[in-house]
Design an enzyme around this catalytic site. Structure first.
Site, PDB file in Angstrom:
ATOM      1  N   ARG A  51      -1.056  -8.586 -20.982  1.00 44.36           N
ATOM      2  CA  ARG A  51      -1.883  -8.173 -22.239  1.00 44.36           C
ATOM      3  C   ARG A  51      -1.158  -7.088 -23.168  1.00 44.36           C
ATOM      4  O   ARG A  51      -1.531  -6.984 -24.387  1.00 44.36           O
ATOM      5  CB  ARG A  51      -3.090  -7.426 -21.573  1.00 44.36           C
ATOM      6  N   GLU A  80       2.521  -8.120   8.642  1.00 47.01           N
ATOM      7  CA  GLU A  80       2.247  -6.469   8.727  1.00 47.01           C
ATOM      8  C   GLU A  80       3.229  -5.817   7.903  1.00 47.01           C
ATOM      9  O   GLU A  80       3.275  -4.531   7.562  1.00 47.01           O
ATOM     10  CB  GLU A  80       2.755  -6.307  10.321  1.00 47.01           C
ATOM     11  N   PRO A  97       0.717  -1.404  -0.123  1.00 48.62           N
ATOM     12  CA  PRO A  97      -0.083  -0.081  -0.036  1.00 48.62           C
ATOM     13  C   PRO A  97       0.861   1.351   0.091  1.00 48.62           C
ATOM     14  O   PRO A  97       0.480   2.330  -0.467  1.00 48.62           O
ATOM     15  CB  PRO A  97      -0.588  -0.039   1.489  1.00 48.62           C
ATOM     16  N   ASP A 131      -5.610  -0.248 -27.138  1.00 45.16           N
ATOM     17  CA  ASP A 131      -5.032   1.074 -27.240  1.00 45.16           C
ATOM     18  C   ASP A 131      -5.860   2.306 -26.993  1.00 45.16           C
ATOM     19  O   ASP A 131      -5.313   3.152 -26.345  1.00 45.16           O
ATOM     20  CB  ASP A 131      -4.659   0.985 -28.613  1.00 45.16           C
TER      21      ASP A 131
END
Ligand SMILES: Nc1nonc1C(=O)N1CCN(Cc2ccccn2)CC1
Length: 246
Positions: free
Chosen positions: A154, A116, A89, A169
């Site tokens: 992708r 943690e 995060p 695109d």
């Protein structure tokens, strides 16, 4: 592109290449995936990979050494230089521009943390980039690693057919996608927009661009603000806004 994933659940992350587009890409040799479990680099009876945090507090912290050895093993498994990416995060928010850059690398080593977090010194010693897939807390970095692998895959040459790649695109030009419809023509009284049944591909292309511009304006004005709109785009957006006001 080679992905090495350091994780306590390497088989879980590897499963991203068992299905669909990423599965076919792996079968065709367009990407490879290798898992490394830090527990395999422990030397005590309990195969310890975590310990209590200095300074006290809840939870456990992943130890440097098993992670470091797993990363080194991954590095040495292929002669090409690797960038080590930590999913957390605290990382830079992952967006299509970031994915486009990562997808140009020959290989990456993804570090999927649990508990943690990981000892900060491992980050200082081994991590090149820290990325986040969003401002929420997962139970570990594995799902984030799988998201990054899928998004990069992708973009690899040959993974998507030309048509899908073109669609990709248009989206990665920083706009939201237009609405999509398929049979039947009417669902609960809701009909497909007639322009899509017209067979007029110029009109259809214009309508789709207008919808992409209008939806981006409505839902993600922050994305629209980053776009340099052409005269034609401005006219399409104004038309969308007028139709909305009617
Ligand atoms: N959002 C995300 N985007 O990437 N990863 C996440 C994410 O929530 N997580 C959960 C906590 N993990 C372990 C951890 C805890 C604290 C500090 C650093 N690492 C990492 C992966």
């Amino acid at each position: 592109m080679r992905f090495d994933v350091v994780s306590l659940f390497p088989g879980w992350v590897a499963s991203v290449a068992d299905w669909g587009i990423t599965g076919r890409a792996r079968d065709r040799g367009l990407l490879s995936l290798h898992g490394w479990d830090p527990r395999d680099y422990t030397h005590d009876r309990h195969r310890t990979v975590d310990d209590r945090p200095y300074g006290g507090g809840p939870g456990m912290v992943m130890k440097v050494d098993p992670l470091r050895q797993a990363i080194q093993a991954a590095r040495h498994a292929d002669p090409r230089p690797a960038r080590v990416i930590y999913l957390s995060p605290q990382g830079r928010p992952l967006d299509q521009a970031g994915v486009q850059r990562l997808a140009t690398l020959p290989r990456v080593i993804l570090l999927a943390g649990r508990y943690e977090g990981i000892d900060e010194r491992l980050i200082q010693l081994e991590v090149d980039e820290e990325w986040s897939i969003g401002d929420y807390v997962l139970s570990g970095g594995e799902l984030a690693a799988m998201v990054l692998i899928d998004a990069c895959a992708r973009l690899l040459p040959g993974v998507l057919g030309d048509a899908l790649s073109a669609a990709q695109d248009s989206f990665s030009q920083g706009l939201l996608d237009c609405p999509h419809y398929t049979r039947p023509e009417v669902v609960d009284g809701l009909a497909v927009p007639e322009v899509l049944l017209s067979g007029d591909h110029g009109r259809i292309t214009g309508w789709r661009r207008k919808q992409a511009l209008g939806r981006t304006w409505e839902r993600r004005p922050d994305l629209l603000a980053q776009q340099e709109l052409s005269e034609a785009d401005c006219r399409l957006l104004e038309e969308y806004q007028r139709e909305l006001a009617d």
